[in-house]
Design an enzyme around this catalytic site. Structure first.
Site, PDB file in Angstrom:
ATOM      1  N   HIS A  95     -22.317  53.835 -54.094  1.00  0.00           N
ATOM      2  CA  HIS A  95     -22.397  52.396 -53.871  1.00  0.00           C
ATOM      3  C   HIS A  95     -21.891  51.651 -55.099  1.00  0.00           C
ATOM      4  O   HIS A  95     -21.787  52.217 -56.197  1.00  0.00           O
ATOM      5  CB  HIS A  95     -23.840  51.978 -53.571  1.00  0.00           C
ATOM      6  N   GLU A  97     -23.224  49.309 -57.033  1.00  0.00           N
ATOM      7  CA  GLU A  97     -24.129  49.190 -58.175  1.00  0.00           C
ATOM      8  C   GLU A  97     -24.235  50.508 -58.944  1.00  0.00           C
ATOM      9  O   GLU A  97     -24.293  50.520 -60.175  1.00  0.00           O
ATOM     10  CB  GLU A  97     -25.518  48.752 -57.702  1.00  0.00           C
ATOM     11  N   CYS A 156     -29.112  47.401 -51.841  1.00  0.00           N
ATOM     12  CA  CYS A 156     -29.965  48.214 -50.985  1.00  0.00           C
ATOM     13  C   CYS A 156     -31.105  48.776 -51.838  1.00  0.00           C
ATOM     14  O   CYS A 156     -31.062  48.715 -53.068  1.00  0.00           O
ATOM     15  CB  CYS A 156     -29.159  49.336 -50.344  1.00  0.00           C
ATOM     16  N   CYS A 159     -29.989  51.167 -54.672  1.00  0.00           N
ATOM     17  CA  CYS A 159     -29.335  50.502 -55.793  1.00  0.00           C
ATOM     18  C   CYS A 159     -30.322  49.651 -56.586  1.00  0.00           C
ATOM     19  O   CYS A 159     -30.232  49.567 -57.815  1.00  0.00           O
ATOM     20  CB  CYS A 159     -28.176  49.667 -55.291  1.00  0.00           C
TER      21      CYS A 159
END
Length: 230
Positions: A95, A97, A156, A159
């Protein structure tokens, strides 16, 4: 279209990405959804959200992953960039992040391999816990304390947890969890699921399975005289 390379890392772009998560700069791109800013940061910080959105848009256009980008800022300068590359890597945890945190950590650590040498100047340098902190350990590794992260969409739970572990001071995000759900990325239910007891979660969980065996590693950590809390 999702890129496909049968031999894994034969493509130069993939090799470069796995060697270093830094993302190269390019031309700015405009966001696909107009929005009215709420509690907008000062104009001087707007450029960071613009860069996060540029990275997110690039990820979509190149088929690397979902529309998510992030930058980490220290002392007014970008030190880490990340974008969703799940489709490029086939790895579900790549992801924006996460890759931004990896990039920033790589840049802030002067040694390629830290090993057991936790010297001053690395993000593993120890700092005292903050006043009134519930932390039971008096000192922790600095990590990314003193940094901010800018994300074009709400993080999310995975993250957000990584942000906590990184000790980032401030999170700025644009699109909400509801906005994210509307385009098919439903992160909100995970936040809801984590609040439930183990036995009521969507994924089957068996707690305390062979607990005594698992605690052997905990005991090894607890007995290690030169352990380095992080």
């Amino acid at each position: 279209m999702k890129p496909h390379y049968p031999d894994g890392l034969s493509n130069p772009t993939r090799r470069t990405f796995f060697t270093c998560t830094a993302v190269t700069m390019g031309a700015a791109a405009t966001g696909a959804f107009a929005a009215t800013p709420v509690n907008a940061p000062p104009e001087g910080k707007r450029k960071f959200m613009e860069e996060a959105t540029r990275l997110a848009t690039e990820s979509v256009e190149k088929g690397w992953g979902g529309p998510f980008g992030a930058v980490i800022v220290k002392d007014g300068e970008i030190i880490g960039r990340g974008q969703n590359r799940v489709l490029l890597t086939g790895c579900p945890v790549y992801h924006a992040e996460i890759t931004a945190i990896m990039d920033a950590s790589h840049r802030l650590n002067p040694k390629a391999l830290l090993g057991s040498d936790y010297g001053a100047g690395t993000i593993l340098d120890m700092i005292p816990r903050e006043p009134n902190s519930p932390d039971p350990v008096p000192q922790r590794a600095r990590m990314l304390k003193g940094c901010e992260i800018y994300i074009n969409g709400a993080p999310c739970p995975m993250c957000m947890s990584a942000i906590y572990w990184s000790r980032i001071d401030h999170v700025y995000f644009g699109a909400s969890l509801e906005d994210t759900s509307r385009i098919g990325f439903d992160d909100a239910f995970q936040y809801e699921d984590f609040a439930k007891p183990w036995e009521k979660r969507r994924i089957a969980v068996t707690p305390n399975f062979e607990r005594d065996k698992g605690l052997e590693a905990y005991q090894a950590w607890d007995n290690k005289k030169d352990r380095h809390p992080y």
